[in-house]
Design a protein around this motif. Sequence first.
Motif: not given
Length: 197
Positions: A47-49, A176-178, A189-193
């Motif tokens: 997700g991008s939240g 993205f993930r943390v 941060v991913a290259h794609t969805w």
Amino acid sequence: MRRWGTTLAALVLAGAGLAVTAVSATAAAAAPAASAATAAACATAWGSGDKADWDSDYRPLLNVRTGRHDCYDRMVFDIRGTSGGPIGYNVRYVDRLYQDGSGDYIPVSGGAIIEIRVAAPSYDPETGAVTYPGRSGQPLPGVNIDGYRTFKDTRFAGSFEGDTQIGLGVRARLPFRVFQVSDKLVVDVAHTWTTAR
């Protein structure tokens, strides 16, 4: 005799054609399987939240570095002496990057901007000595993102009240993930969805 030789040559060529066709069919069948394996390997249902964890030991930031991977670009924050203690963070997409404290606008290139706040000042809280030499509004020192698929720009925004603020320009609004690994905070941060699992 000539007719038999012609017939034999035709059969050999036909057999070779079948072998090529069989190999082509096998390769074609393998291509979707490889694509499916790649999609599964690159599953980025992150997700991008906004992502945040406020618990922190507030140890000094020592370094920021990046790396390229098959499915994502990575930014790593090295923190001094956490010994696995918590590293707080707040990571989110923003329309524009404004410096904490002053409110100054800091331009960041890219199709989207991720604001990263790490609960680790760029100085030693006990002595005031600089531990990370970032300069406000400038690219991160020692970080070269030329050729990265997702990362497009980095900007140091400063340290304020124990937090270090970074602007990360990316190609588009992507998942993205943390997460924390020992004394490091990692932002991928991913290259794609890709959402396959």
